[in-house]
Structure formats: C-alpha cells, structure tokens
Design an enzyme around this catalytic site. Structure first.
Site, PDB file in Angstrom:
ATOM      1  N   LYS A 196      11.628   3.425 -13.084  1.00  0.00           N
ATOM      2  CA  LYS A 196      12.436   3.761 -14.262  1.00  0.00           C
ATOM      3  C   LYS A 196      12.203   5.237 -14.541  1.00  0.00           C
ATOM      4  CE  LYS A 196      13.096   2.702 -19.106  1.00  0.00           C
ATOM      5  NZ  LYS A 196      12.698   1.840 -20.221  1.00  0.00           N
ATOM      6  N   LYS A 249      16.311   2.411 -11.775  1.00  0.00           N
ATOM      7  CA  LYS A 249      17.008   2.684 -13.036  1.00  0.00           C
ATOM      8  C   LYS A 249      16.920   4.165 -13.371  1.00  0.00           C
ATOM      9  CE  LYS A 249      16.629   1.288 -17.846  1.00  0.00           C
ATOM     10  NZ  LYS A 249      15.991   0.342 -18.761  1.00  0.00           N
TER      11      LYS A 249
HETATM   12  C1  PBG Z   1      13.172   0.698 -23.381  1.00  0.00           C
HETATM   13  C2  PBG Z   1      14.405   0.700 -22.606  1.00  0.00           C
HETATM   14  C3  PBG Z   1      15.322   1.739 -22.490  1.00  0.00           C
HETATM   15  C4  PBG Z   1      16.366   1.254 -21.724  1.00  0.00           C
HETATM   16  C5  PBG Z   1      16.067  -0.052 -21.386  1.00  0.00           C
HETATM   17  N1  PBG Z   1      14.828  -0.380 -21.920  1.00  0.00           N
HETATM   18  C6  PBG Z   1      15.356   3.056 -23.108  1.00  0.00           C
HETATM   19  C7  PBG Z   1      14.306   4.041 -22.915  1.00  0.00           C
HETATM   20  O1  PBG Z   1      13.442   3.959 -22.041  1.00  0.00           O
HETATM   21  O2  PBG Z   1      14.333   4.973 -23.717  1.00  0.00           O
HETATM   22  C8  PBG Z   1      17.581   2.020 -21.385  1.00  0.00           C
HETATM   23  C9  PBG Z   1      18.733   1.210 -20.962  1.00  0.00           C
HETATM   24  C10 PBG Z   1      20.026   1.894 -21.031  1.00  0.00           C
HETATM   25  O3  PBG Z   1      20.135   3.115 -21.276  1.00  0.00           O
HETATM   26  O4  PBG Z   1      21.025   1.198 -20.804  1.00  0.00           O
HETATM   27  N2  PBG Z   1      12.041   0.439 -22.693  1.00  0.00           N
END
Ligand code: PBG
Length: 327
Positions: A196, A249
C-alpha cells in the site's frame, strides 16, 4: 511492391474474430465492491468527492448488499465510520461496533451468498486519524499490532470471511493470523494490503471515511511510490507471514507491480483501484472530456491484463450493470 511480413490485422477483421482472439475479460465475478457504513446515521449521505458513492446507515446495508449480489459481484469490502473516536481506536474492536454489527447483519441474511471482507485499520477510529497507535510523536508499531489483532478477532466473531489489514504495520499479517488461529478462526482468510503506497490518490476516500491524519502524514508506514523493490519486499513478507491474498494499492499507477507480483508469486493478487482513480474518471467524464463507460472498462481490463485476479473498485456496481446489459 513489398508486402508486410506479418499482418496482425488479420486477427481484427471482424467482431467474431476479435472475440476469438480476445485474451482478457472482466466480469462482475472479478470485482469487490466497497461499502461504507456509518454509525448513528438516519439516511444515506452522498460522499462529496465521489459521485454516486454513499455512506449508509446500518438499516440500508442489507439492501445495498442485495443489490451488489444481484449484479453477480461475489464480495464486498466493508469500511465503518464510528460515532466515537479516541486515541486507542477502541470503537474499532467493540463487539457492538458499527463494522461488527454490519458484518453480523449481513451474515445473518446472506449466509454464504456473498464474501464479506472488512478493512482492518485504525485511522477511521482514532482521534489522530493515523493507522496506528501514537506514543510520543511516533506511531508505535508493536502497540498497534495488538489493537489490529483485536479488530480482526472481533470481526471474525461477527462472522467476517476475510480480514483485510491496511495499516501497513510491520508484522501485522503474522500477528493477525496467530490471533485468529488462537481463537479458532482458522478459516478466516487474510487479504493483506501488502504494498500500500503513500499515495495522493487516497484523498477522496478520506472524505468518505473521515480518516485524514490530523497531523503529519503516512510516510513512516506506507510504501514510497519510488521504490518497487521495497513494494516487492512487502509482498514477500506478507506471503511468508501467512497472507492468503496479497494486494497492490493503488492500481492504475502501479500496474508494473501487479505484473511483477503475478510473475514472481503463486498467490492470488488483488488490486485496489482507489478513490482518486475513481474521482479522476468521474470528473473528466462530467466535464465531457472522456466517455465514462469506455474509460472504466479500459482501466479494469488493464488491471486484469497486468495480472490482478480481483479488483476492489468503486465502479463495481456501475461496471457490472453495464456488463450485464451487454450479455
Ligand atoms: C485507511 C485506508 C485508506 C484507504 C483504504 N484504507 C486511506 C489511507 O491510507 O489514507 C484508501 C482507499 C481509497 O482511496 O479508495 N487505512
């Protein structure tokens, strides 16, 4: 006159020939639909930054899941927005928390007719908006693990199929696997947000889930988008820690990593096409600059072609109804 040595256009001469030669197909069965549920909400609330996406009151969740399932989509990804936030994110593992209630309600009505996945993270539930527990001015990795395991177990008790840790704490998959096993939830699977990235494409989601960090940023835990080897190390560790599905992601700017993960490992690969990717398409199509349906199909096929086995996407419903119209 010299002829071309190869005529690739032969495979494109007719619709039927193109069908025959087609390599990549996306169907609703490839998709996972995000669902936002908010505690103490009376009616649905539109998410400003994400046209057509809504936060739902608990009472509306089953209708929504029914609609998703009727479109042939096999899975949902649940995100909860609690009424109470505190420094340790206690509402995230409360057995009467909004996510836990939604899970058991869906499980009660749908049994095994939909795969229930739930986000395991702290940022929606902490007053700081960070994905871990803060001690001093640092995110305390190991203290956060303890809370993440409690969240996963509480969701398992409510009846979740798959927990999806997204906090990017080191060791989170191993800690969650052990906690689930210790409690007897050996069949609850883990789809880890393995790589991520610290992305600018998340901002609309932070509006949807009220989880923007109150100070600082997520650079000490999310992967820098400049380092593909580091992304692959994240995937590698999650596999060795027991992940059942690994995720890359965001998706569209990270197709190289989806392809690399597909080539190097024999594990299902999920891609999360995030909120900013959705917002870009929506905004451009609202301005009449691109055709929403065409662009969406192209993006989803590209993600699948890169090697994703499944795609979390805010287009899940609209794309599925379009596919169904076609068939
Ligand atoms: C939080 C989380 C996020 C997303 C999914 N889980 C945001 C972040 O890390 O700030 C983003 C998903 C999206 O933008 O569709 N852990």
């Amino acid at each position: 006159m010299s002829f071309p040595t190869r005529r690739l256009r032969r495979l494109r001469v007719s619709e039927k020939m193109r069908e025959l030669a087609r390599q990549t197909t996306v169907t609703p069965k490839d998709l996972i639909c995000p669902v936002f549920v908010q505690e103490d909400l009376k009616t649905r609330v539109k998410v400003k930054s994400m046209t057509e996406i809504e936060r739902l009151p608990l009472e509306d969740v089953n209708d929504e899941v029914g609609a998703i399932s009727d479109l042939g989509i096999p899975a949902i990804m649940l995100f909860g927005i609690p009424s109470q936030k505190d420094a340790s994110g206690t509402s995230a593992f409360d057995k009467n928390g909004i996510v836990q209630k939604a899970i058991s309600q869906i499980r009660g009505s749908f049994d095994d007719r939909i795969v229930i996945m739930a986000d395991v993270c702290l940022c929606q539930f902490t007053s700081t908006g960070h994905c871990g527990i803060i001690h001093g001015n640092k995110i305390d990795n190991d203290a956060s693990l303890n809370t993440l395991t409690k969240i996963a177990v509480s969701q398992a008790k409510a009846g979740v199929d798959t927990v999806s840790p997204s906090a990017m704490m080191d060791g989170q998959v191993a800690a969650i696997r052990k906690a689930l096993d210790d409690e007897g939830f050996v069949d609850v699977s883990i789809m880890s947000h393995s790589a991520k990235h610290r992305s600018n494409f998340y901002s609309p989601f932070r509006d949807a889930a009220e989880c923007a960090p109150k100070f600082g940023d997520r650079k000490t835990y999310q992967v820098p988008y400049t380092n593909d080897r580091e992304s692959m190390m994240e995937v590698e560790s999650d596999i060795s820690e027991g992940a059942d599905i690994v995720m890359i992601k965001p998706a569209l700017s990270y197709l190289d990593l989806i392809a690399k993960t597909r080539r190097e490992f024999n594990i299902p690969v999920a891609a999360y096409s995030v909120s900013g990717e959705y917002a870009l398409v929506k905004a451009a199509s609202q301005l009449g600059l691109v055709d929403e349906r065409g662009v969406t199909e192209e993006i989803l096929h590209s993600i699948k072609r890169a090697g994703a086995d499944m795609i979390v996407t805010y287009f899940a419903k609209s794309a599925s109804s379009a596919f169904l119209q076609e068939s």
